[in-house]
Design an enzyme around this catalytic site. Structure first.
Site, short mmCIF file in Angstrom:
data_model
loop_
_atom_site.label_atom_id
_atom_site.label_comp_id
_atom_site.label_asym_id
_atom_site.label_seq_id
_atom_site.Cartn_x
_atom_site.Cartn_y
_atom_site.Cartn_z
N GLN A 140 0.61 111.36 -1.64
CA GLN A 140 0.64 112.23 -2.83
C GLN A 140 -0.54 113.20 -2.82
OE1 GLN A 140 2.91 112.14 -5.71
NE2 GLN A 140 1.85 114.06 -6.11
N CYS A 149 1.65 113.80 -10.72
CA CYS A 149 2.41 113.32 -9.55
C CYS A 149 3.88 113.06 -9.90
CB CYS A 149 1.75 112.07 -8.97
SG CYS A 149 1.48 110.78 -10.20
#
Ligand code: CP
Ligand code: NVA
Length: 330
Positions: free
Chosen positions: A136, A270
């Site tokens: 991520q 995210c």
């Protein structure tokens, strides 16, 4: 010096030098351009990869699958293996390492992905554990490079929310590696682990990064990026009440955006995000606690500051880069 990541695990950013992380970001940008130009990829041709998932996912699973297919690899998605129940992690790793060229794991314990990495004999990629979410961070930093008109080592990133979760930890590590100014804006009960903070502060002395843990929302001033994540991570679903109590003042709303005093500040997440009532959990929280949104308001999420869907797209390009760098036909 040439960078060569072939055969390496991707388990935490701690294992990678600043130059290696920059190499992965540059490769991601090249691969994004290549896809946009419609160039067919062969960099993973004849490779087989397996995706092990203990926890749910939209982006990570799909990013791995699409990235693999784009460059010619075959994919197995595995959620019901014997691993951990009837077969040890070590034995599972040794079996999968004989079939596959690379193994992705998403689940609870960091030790599980580390054990897979130790025993598989092929690269193992961490698709999120309770402790870290390193793929991520590559997508996040790529998105910052695309949207903030400054080199990464001049960027101030404020992470508001649960600063001791996988995203808080991994963003702090990434920031320390690349010389960014990192602010964890959270109640002290949710500050990251002291040992990790000390380790990253020491690294920051070499890279020019600063790390500030603060409860004061005024420290958002000067932010280039305001980042948040869910207040309750996967596996902690019994903690909504206590987290809402701790974090309700740390919601990313327009007041916080204004406090940055930066008209070009970007908002990142995210995902998935509780920014409205269009989810089952969001509606349950609304009924029980009266909140319309949790970590970010719908207004911020949909504002011109928000780059969350570019960020989500970049998961695919960056995950592709990790696979190409570690097992690809380069
Ligand atoms: N950001 C992220 O990891 O999304 P998923 O949980 O959908 O994979
Ligand atoms: N902290 C979140 C991240 C989701 C991508 C979780 O672990 O659920």
């Amino acid at each position: 010096m040439a960078i060569n990541l072939r055969g390496r695990n991707f388990i935490t950013l701690k294992d990678f030098s600043p130059l290696e992380i920059r190499y992965l970001l540059d490769l991601s940008i090249d691969l994004k351009r290549k896809k946009r130009a419609g160039i067919r990829g062969e960099l993973l041709e004849r490779k087989n990869i397996v995706l092990l998932f203990e926890k749910t996912s939209t982006r990570t699973r799909c990013a791995f699958e699409v990235a693999a297919h784009d460059e010619g690899a075959n994919v197995t998605f595995l959620t019901n293996s014997q691993m951990g129940k009837k077969e040890s992690i070590e034995d599972t790793a040794k079996v999968l390492g004989r079939y596959y060229d690379g193994i992705e794991f998403r689940g609870f314990k960091q030790e599980t992905v580390e054990s897979l990495g130790k025993h598989a004999g092929v690269p193992v990629w961490n698709g999120l554990t309770d402790l870290y979410h390193p793929t991520q961070i590559l997508a996040d930093f790529m998105t910052i490079m695309e949207h903030v008109d400054k080199p990464l080592n001049k960027v101030k990133l404020v992470y508001a929310g649960d600063a001791r979760n996988n995203m808080g930890n991994s963003l702090m590590i990434g920031a320390a590696k690349l010389g960014m100014d990192f602010v964890a804006l959270a109640p002290k009960e949710l500050f990251p682990d002291e040992k990790l903070v000390e380790e990253m502060k020491a690294l920051g002395k070499e890279t020019g990064s600063s790390i500030l843990l603060t409860e004061n929302i005024d420290d958002v001033k000067g932010a280039d990026v305001i980042y948040t994540d869910v207040w309750v991570s996967m596996g902690e679903e019994d903690k909504f009440g206590e987290r809402i109590e701790l974090l309700k003042d740390y919601q990313v709303n327009m007041d916080m955006i204004k406090k940055s005093e930066n008209p070009d500040v970007i908002f990142m997440h995210c995902l998935p995000s509780f920014h409205d009532l269009n989810t089952i959990v969001g509606r349950q929280i609304h009924e029980e606690y009266g909140l319309e949104a949790m970590e970010a308001t719908d207004e911020v999420f949909r504002s011109k500051h928000s780059v969350v869907f570019d960020e989500a797209e970049n998961r695919m390009h960056t995950i592709k880069a990790v696979m190409v760098a570690t097992i690809g036909n380069l």
